[in-house]
Design an enzyme around this catalytic site. Structure first.
Site, PDB file in Angstrom:
ATOM      1  N   HIS A 115      22.039   9.316 -41.160  1.00  0.00           N
ATOM      2  CA  HIS A 115      22.374  10.278 -42.225  1.00  0.00           C
ATOM      3  C   HIS A 115      22.268  11.734 -41.786  1.00  0.00           C
ATOM      4  O   HIS A 115      22.829  12.612 -42.423  1.00  0.00           O
ATOM      5  CB  HIS A 115      21.415  10.116 -43.411  1.00  0.00           C
ATOM      6  CG  HIS A 115      21.444   8.767 -44.043  1.00  0.00           C
ATOM      7  ND1 HIS A 115      22.600   8.127 -44.376  1.00  0.00           N
ATOM      8  CD2 HIS A 115      20.448   7.940 -44.427  1.00  0.00           C
ATOM      9  CE1 HIS A 115      22.315   6.961 -44.936  1.00  0.00           C
ATOM     10  NE2 HIS A 115      21.016   6.817 -44.971  1.00  0.00           N
ATOM     11  N   CYS A 126      34.195   9.467 -45.245  1.00  0.00           N
ATOM     12  CA  CYS A 126      34.312   8.599 -44.073  1.00  0.00           C
ATOM     13  C   CYS A 126      35.144   7.367 -44.420  1.00  0.00           C
ATOM     14  O   CYS A 126      34.836   6.662 -45.380  1.00  0.00           O
ATOM     15  CB  CYS A 126      32.921   8.186 -43.606  1.00  0.00           C
ATOM     16  SG  CYS A 126      32.976   7.012 -42.261  1.00  0.00           S
ATOM     17  N   GLU A 174      21.787  12.681 -46.347  1.00  0.00           N
ATOM     18  CA  GLU A 174      22.914  13.359 -45.687  1.00  0.00           C
ATOM     19  C   GLU A 174      23.184  14.716 -46.341  1.00  0.00           C
ATOM     20  O   GLU A 174      23.434  15.713 -45.654  1.00  0.00           O
ATOM     21  CB  GLU A 174      24.170  12.480 -45.769  1.00  0.00           C
ATOM     22  CG  GLU A 174      25.353  13.117 -45.052  1.00  0.00           C
ATOM     23  CD  GLU A 174      26.666  12.408 -45.341  1.00  0.00           C
ATOM     24  OE1 GLU A 174      26.715  11.181 -45.237  1.00  0.00           O
ATOM     25  OE2 GLU A 174      27.637  13.106 -45.674  1.00  0.00           O
ATOM     26  N   HIS A 196      19.447   1.490 -46.031  1.00  0.00           N
ATOM     27  CA  HIS A 196      18.930   1.092 -47.341  1.00  0.00           C
ATOM     28  C   HIS A 196      18.979  -0.422 -47.487  1.00  0.00           C
ATOM     29  O   HIS A 196      19.728  -0.967 -48.301  1.00  0.00           O
ATOM     30  CB  HIS A 196      19.720   1.772 -48.460  1.00  0.00           C
ATOM     31  CG  HIS A 196      19.494   3.244 -48.500  1.00  0.00           C
ATOM     32  ND1 HIS A 196      20.454   4.149 -48.851  1.00  0.00           N
ATOM     33  CD2 HIS A 196      18.395   3.980 -48.200  1.00  0.00           C
ATOM     34  CE1 HIS A 196      19.964   5.371 -48.771  1.00  0.00           C
ATOM     35  NE2 HIS A 196      18.714   5.296 -48.372  1.00  0.00           N
ATOM     36  N   SER A 205      20.494   0.767 -52.403  1.00  0.00           N
ATOM     37  CA  SER A 205      21.774   1.179 -51.830  1.00  0.00           C
ATOM     38  C   SER A 205      22.797   1.527 -52.906  1.00  0.00           C
ATOM     39  O   SER A 205      23.230   0.667 -53.671  1.00  0.00           O
ATOM     40  CB  SER A 205      22.314   0.057 -50.935  1.00  0.00           C
ATOM     41  OG  SER A 205      23.661   0.303 -50.625  1.00  0.00           O
ATOM     42  N   SER A 206      23.206   2.807 -52.966  1.00  0.00           N
ATOM     43  CA  SER A 206      24.222   3.202 -53.949  1.00  0.00           C
ATOM     44  C   SER A 206      25.567   2.609 -53.544  1.00  0.00           C
ATOM     45  O   SER A 206      26.394   2.276 -54.389  1.00  0.00           O
ATOM     46  CB  SER A 206      24.305   4.721 -54.071  1.00  0.00           C
ATOM     47  OG  SER A 206      24.422   5.306 -52.812  1.00  0.00           O
ATOM     48  N   SER A 219      25.333  -1.095 -45.667  1.00  0.00           N
ATOM     49  CA  SER A 219      23.951  -1.147 -45.183  1.00  0.00           C
ATOM     50  C   SER A 219      23.446  -2.587 -45.040  1.00  0.00           C
ATOM     51  O   SER A 219      22.271  -2.803 -44.761  1.00  0.00           O
ATOM     52  CB  SER A 219      23.046  -0.376 -46.149  1.00  0.00           C
ATOM     53  OG  SER A 219      23.240  -0.831 -47.464  1.00  0.00           O
ATOM     54  N   CYS A 236      24.826  10.045 -37.064  1.00  0.00           N
ATOM     55  CA  CYS A 236      26.188   9.552 -36.821  1.00  0.00           C
ATOM     56  C   CYS A 236      27.062  10.712 -36.324  1.00  0.00           C
ATOM     57  O   CYS A 236      27.024  11.805 -36.901  1.00  0.00           O
ATOM     58  CB  CYS A 236      26.740   8.992 -38.132  1.00  0.00           C
ATOM     59  SG  CYS A 236      28.467   8.536 -38.008  1.00  0.00           S
TER      60      CYS A 236
HETATM   61  S1  SF4 Z   1      29.462   5.913 -43.427  1.00  0.00           S
HETATM   62 FE1  SF4 Z   1      30.696   6.870 -41.825  1.00  0.00          FE
HETATM   63  S2  SF4 Z   1      29.745   8.870 -41.553  1.00  0.00           S
HETATM   64 FE2  SF4 Z   1      28.258   7.637 -42.655  1.00  0.00          FE
HETATM   65  S3  SF4 Z   1      26.985   6.734 -41.066  1.00  0.00           S
HETATM   66 FE3  SF4 Z   1      28.616   5.265 -41.476  1.00  0.00          FE
HETATM   67  S4  SF4 Z   1      30.218   5.740 -39.958  1.00  0.00           S
HETATM   68 FE4  SF4 Z   1      28.836   7.498 -40.064  1.00  0.00          FE
END
Ligand code: SF4
Length: 308
Positions: A92, A213, A148, A58, A241-242, A285, A114
């Site tokens: 995502h 995460c 996601e 984002h 981007s939230s 992001s 990821c």
């Molecule tokens: S926030 Fe964590 S789970 Fe999400 S893409 Fe990034 S590393 Fe992966």
């Protein structure tokens, strides 16, 4: 002044005052997004054209950079209208239907989901298989239309209940078994509150999984520690981007002189009047190169003000 991401730099003189510009050492892409961007770059090194389903990150500037390298951003309908293309699935993750579609249309798929999200998808799928036999429910705490979450709900034949906030609690049948997961980027505080609430309401078995995460949740305490060391905080993040809005809110609550910008065009020089220490950070992001660009710009423009 030498710009560095790892600590304070040489001093910068501003209106007769010594000004230090420091980039937050914990800023930059999270591991998953960084990996997806690298996979996109290596794909484009082999081929001049590739397609990414949805925004890879984002952040419009990073998307523009990748577009110039040959990456085209498409939606699922556009993916369906094409055949035999090089296609990238972003960090995502995607629901199973997207893999079926890519296969059906003979696209050459690079899956940049990821690994943390892949593992979560597998856990949600397993929980759903268990819950079917128990007449139970899988609950996902997250944003309903976030990519996601759509990927996670897809693991349950779209039967998982998505809870965005406490107003959605009526969607849960507390008399039936429940297993709960969170979107990886949800707020740890909000998820804890939600879990406390459903624990008090559950009338059958309840299993809560901590699936936030730490690449994201750790940013909050790190950012708090950083923002109180500077007088002005420039927080760089995309408008979609939230995570940028959330982390900027964290900055603002600890340092009122925190400003959310999407690039140097949003910066107002009066923010720095009489200040001696400027911090720069960004969302998960926001690429490091963009923070360095802002630092370079500030360095140059604050210097110019002094000369004038
Ligand atoms: S926030 Fe964590 S789970 Fe999400 S893409 Fe990034 S590393 Fe992966």
């Amino acid at each position: 002044m030498t710009l560095s991401t790892n600590g304070p730099n040489s001093d910068l003189i501003y209106k007769g005052t010594t000004v230090t510009i420091e980039i937050d050492p914990h800023a930059g892409f999270c591991f998953g997004v960084d990996r997806a961007v690298h996979l996109a770059e290596s794909l484009l090194q082999k081929d001049s054209q590739a397609y990414c389903v949805g925004d890879i990150v984002h952040n419009q500037k990073e998307m523009d950079r990748l577009s110039q390298l040959g990456l085209t951003f498409v939606n699922h309908q556009e993916l369906e209208n094409q055949t035999s293309k090089k296609v990238l699935f972003r960090a995502h993750g995607e629901p199973p239907q997207s893999y079926q579609l890519a296969n059906q249309k003979q696209h050459q798929l690079t899956d940049a989901t990821c690994p943390v999200v892949v593992k979560l998808q597998q856990r949600v799928k397993k929980a759903w298989e268990t819950m079917i036999n128990l007449n139970g429910q899988v609950i996902i705490f997250g944003k309903r239309n976030h990519a996601e979450v759509l990927g996670l709900v897809g693991q349950t034949q779209n039967q998982a209940v998505v809870i965005e906030n406490m107003n959605d609690l009526d969607a849960i049948d507390f008399s039936r078994p429940i297993e709960v997961f969170s979107q990886t980027t949800s707020s740890l505080t909000d998820y804890k509150l939600f879990c406390e609430r459903i624990t008090s309401k559950a009338q059958s078995t309840l299993k809560i999984n901590d699936t936030i995460c730490r690449q994201v949740s750790s940013r909050e305490p790190w950012l708090k520690a950083f923002v109180i060391t500077v007088e002005v905080m420039i927080f760089v993040g995309g408008t979609k981007s939230s995570n940028a809005k959330f982390l900027h809110g964290v900055c603002k609550s600890h340092n009122p002189d925190s400003f959310l910008v999407s690039g140097v065009d949003d910066i107002q020089m009066e923010w720095f009047a009489g200040k001696t220490r400027v911090g720069i950070s960004g969302a998960t992001s926001t690429p490091l190169w963009q923070l360095q660009e802002v630092a370079q710009w500030l360095h140059q423009n604050l210097n110019e003000q002094i000369k004038n």
